[in-house]
Design a protein around this motif. Structure first.
Motif, mmCIF file in Angstrom:
data_model
loop_
_atom_site.group_PDB
_atom_site.id
_atom_site.type_symbol
_atom_site.label_atom_id
_atom_site.label_comp_id
_atom_site.label_asym_id
_atom_site.label_seq_id
_atom_site.Cartn_x
_atom_site.Cartn_y
_atom_site.Cartn_z
ATOM 1 N N ARG A 106 0.781 -1.265 -0.228
ATOM 2 C CA ARG A 106 0.039 -0.080 -0.071
ATOM 3 C C ARG A 106 0.899 1.046 -0.049
ATOM 4 O O ARG A 106 2.069 1.382 0.770
ATOM 5 C CB ARG A 106 -0.987 -0.003 1.143
ATOM 6 N N SER A 107 0.522 2.240 -0.644
ATOM 7 C CA SER A 107 1.259 3.438 -0.692
ATOM 8 C C SER A 107 1.367 4.109 0.658
ATOM 9 O O SER A 107 -0.013 4.305 1.120
ATOM 10 C CB SER A 107 0.594 4.403 -1.804
ATOM 11 N N PRO A 108 2.333 4.521 1.166
ATOM 12 C CA PRO A 108 2.388 5.187 2.548
ATOM 13 C C PRO A 108 1.734 6.350 2.569
ATOM 14 O O PRO A 108 1.039 6.560 3.637
ATOM 15 C CB PRO A 108 3.727 5.538 2.495
ATOM 16 N N ARG A 109 1.559 7.247 1.531
ATOM 17 C CA ARG A 109 0.601 8.276 1.608
ATOM 18 C C ARG A 109 -0.681 8.119 1.848
ATOM 19 O O ARG A 109 -1.420 8.677 2.537
ATOM 20 C CB ARG A 109 1.022 9.304 0.469
ATOM 21 N N HIS A 110 -1.200 7.218 0.849
ATOM 22 C CA HIS A 110 -2.606 6.542 1.103
ATOM 23 C C HIS A 110 -2.760 5.926 2.500
ATOM 24 O O HIS A 110 -3.976 6.145 3.077
ATOM 25 C CB HIS A 110 -2.888 5.777 0.027
ATOM 26 N N TRP B 88 -3.298 8.772 5.154
ATOM 27 C CA TRP B 88 -4.670 9.314 4.971
ATOM 28 C C TRP B 88 -5.732 8.374 5.423
ATOM 29 O O TRP B 88 -6.457 8.750 6.008
ATOM 30 C CB TRP B 88 -5.092 9.612 3.348
ATOM 31 N N SER B 89 -5.668 6.998 5.238
ATOM 32 C CA SER B 89 -6.622 5.973 5.579
ATOM 33 C C SER B 89 -6.490 6.101 7.309
ATOM 34 O O SER B 89 -7.533 5.742 8.008
ATOM 35 C CB SER B 89 -6.189 4.754 5.263
ATOM 36 N N LEU B 90 -5.254 6.007 7.967
ATOM 37 C CA LEU B 90 -5.203 6.085 9.479
ATOM 38 C C LEU B 90 -5.908 7.310 9.790
ATOM 39 O O LEU B 90 -6.763 7.312 11.032
ATOM 40 C CB LEU B 90 -3.813 6.199 9.780
ATOM 41 N N PHE B 91 -5.804 8.401 9.207
ATOM 42 C CA PHE B 91 -6.374 9.719 9.556
ATOM 43 C C PHE B 91 -7.948 9.665 9.466
ATOM 44 O O PHE B 91 -8.633 9.915 10.331
ATOM 45 C CB PHE B 91 -5.906 11.119 8.794
ATOM 46 N N THR B 92 -8.457 9.090 8.508
ATOM 47 C CA THR B 92 -9.900 8.961 8.506
ATOM 48 C C THR B 92 -10.530 8.022 9.296
ATOM 49 O O THR B 92 -11.636 8.105 9.699
ATOM 50 C CB THR B 92 -10.230 8.813 6.718
ATOM 51 N N GLU B 93 -9.760 7.009 9.596
ATOM 52 C CA GLU B 93 -10.362 5.924 10.618
ATOM 53 C C GLU B 93 -10.365 6.692 11.735
ATOM 54 O O GLU B 93 -11.325 6.467 12.664
ATOM 55 C CB GLU B 93 -9.450 4.818 10.742
ATOM 56 N N CYS B 94 -9.586 7.496 12.309
ATOM 57 C CA CYS B 94 -9.432 8.308 13.551
ATOM 58 C C CYS B 94 -10.750 9.236 13.666
ATOM 59 O O CYS B 94 -11.203 9.450 14.496
ATOM 60 C CB CYS B 94 -8.037 8.785 13.799
ATOM 61 N N LYS B 95 -10.845 10.001 12.426
ATOM 62 C CA LYS B 95 -11.689 10.978 12.487
ATOM 63 C C LYS B 95 -13.268 10.327 12.172
ATOM 64 O O LYS B 95 -14.170 10.921 12.642
ATOM 65 C CB LYS B 95 -11.673 11.885 11.121
ATOM 66 N N TYR B 96 -13.580 9.389 11.370
ATOM 67 C CA TYR B 96 -14.774 8.987 11.131
ATOM 68 C C TYR B 96 -15.195 7.610 11.727
ATOM 69 O O TYR B 96 -16.476 7.411 11.955
ATOM 70 C CB TYR B 96 -14.999 8.870 9.620
ATOM 71 N N PRO C 105 1.401 8.379 12.624
ATOM 72 C CA PRO C 105 1.777 8.129 10.973
ATOM 73 C C PRO C 105 3.076 7.737 10.828
ATOM 74 O O PRO C 105 3.714 7.358 9.889
ATOM 75 C CB PRO C 105 1.107 9.235 10.381
ATOM 76 N N ALA C 106 4.066 8.299 11.682
ATOM 77 C CA ALA C 106 5.609 8.346 11.402
ATOM 78 C C ALA C 106 6.241 6.785 11.064
ATOM 79 O O ALA C 106 6.152 5.902 12.038
ATOM 80 C CB ALA C 106 6.264 8.851 12.407
ATOM 81 N N ASN C 107 6.507 6.419 9.812
ATOM 82 C CA ASN C 107 6.950 5.128 9.456
ATOM 83 C C ASN C 107 6.100 4.135 9.882
ATOM 84 O O ASN C 107 6.507 3.064 10.233
ATOM 85 C CB ASN C 107 8.271 5.115 9.696
ATOM 86 N N TYR C 108 5.001 4.282 9.906
ATOM 87 C CA TYR C 108 3.812 3.475 10.303
ATOM 88 C C TYR C 108 3.922 1.987 9.721
ATOM 89 O O TYR C 108 4.066 1.064 10.554
ATOM 90 C CB TYR C 108 2.364 3.785 10.181
ATOM 91 N N GLN C 109 3.946 1.781 8.499
ATOM 92 C CA GLN C 109 4.158 0.454 8.017
ATOM 93 C C GLN C 109 5.357 -0.123 8.338
ATOM 94 O O GLN C 109 5.443 -1.543 8.769
ATOM 95 C CB GLN C 109 3.956 0.586 6.504
ATOM 96 N N SER C 110 6.672 0.490 8.078
ATOM 97 C CA SER C 110 7.767 -0.237 8.643
ATOM 98 C C SER C 110 8.004 -0.341 10.093
ATOM 99 O O SER C 110 8.239 -1.320 10.735
ATOM 100 C CB SER C 110 8.984 0.634 8.369
ATOM 101 N N ARG C 111 7.310 0.345 11.043
ATOM 102 C CA ARG C 111 7.476 0.437 12.340
ATOM 103 C C ARG C 111 6.524 -0.961 12.754
ATOM 104 O O ARG C 111 6.889 -1.490 13.966
ATOM 105 C CB ARG C 111 6.793 1.754 13.037
ATOM 106 N N HIS C 112 5.557 -0.992 12.310
ATOM 107 C CA HIS C 112 4.688 -2.184 12.265
ATOM 108 C C HIS C 112 5.264 -3.378 12.096
ATOM 109 O O HIS C 112 5.040 -4.436 12.998
ATOM 110 C CB HIS C 112 3.186 -1.953 11.622
ATOM 111 N N LEU C 113 5.946 -3.461 10.996
ATOM 112 C CA LEU C 113 6.644 -4.810 10.665
ATOM 113 C C LEU C 113 7.921 -5.173 11.306
ATOM 114 O O LEU C 113 7.880 -6.094 11.716
ATOM 115 C CB LEU C 113 7.123 -4.668 9.127
ATOM 116 N N ALA C 114 8.392 -4.133 12.018
ATOM 117 C CA ALA C 114 9.578 -4.439 12.933
ATOM 118 C C ALA C 114 9.266 -4.342 14.219
ATOM 119 O O ALA C 114 10.189 -4.486 15.260
ATOM 120 C CB ALA C 114 10.602 -3.229 12.415
ATOM 121 N N ALA C 115 8.143 -3.955 14.758
ATOM 122 C CA ALA C 115 7.662 -3.979 16.051
ATOM 123 C C ALA C 115 8.185 -5.191 16.953
ATOM 124 O O ALA C 115 8.064 -6.428 16.498
ATOM 125 C CB ALA C 115 6.045 -3.652 16.282
#
Length: 110
Positions: free
Chosen positions: A1-5, A8-16, A66-76
């Motif tokens: 998934r595109s990190p930018r998209h 945006w998805s993380l933000f909209t989940e938090c908002k809506y 949101p900072a490096n969310y995908q990589s942070r999650h994989l390496a957590a």
């Protein structure tokens, strides 16, 4: 998934999302309407909240950082790496271990 998209998805989940509205309630999360213009302003405020990236920007509205969310999650090395406040205070807190992230990515099986 595109990190930018994804951000945006993380933000909209938090908002809506029902869960997002619940956990961000009372945190100052930017929620100033549902129009496209309001979403753009709120998204900019959401991103600005995390700048500059560092120890002063760990508050995540009880939602996602949101900072490096995908990589942070994989390496957590923690169970729920939604935010950086739960991450170990080491050199990988904001800049995840790339070798570990790539290895975890390659081990995924869908």
């Amino acid at each position: 998934r595109s990190p930018r998209h994804h951000v945006w998805s993380l933000f909209t989940e938090c908002k809506y999302d029902k869960w997002g509205r619940k956990v961000t309630n009372g945190t100052g999360f930017p929620r100033n309407g549902t129009t496209e213009a309001a979403d753009e302003r709120d998204f900019e405020a959401f991103l600005d909240h995390f700048l500059p990236v560092g120890e002063d920007a760990v508050h995540d509205y009880n939602c996602y950082h949101p900072a490096n969310y995908q990589s942070r999650h994989l390496a957590a090395r923690v169970k729920k790496p939604h935010g950086v406040r739960d991450m170990p205070r080491d050199e990988y807190r904001f800049e995840p271990n790339l070798t570990r992230s790539i290895s975890a990515y390659r081990e995924q099986d869908f």
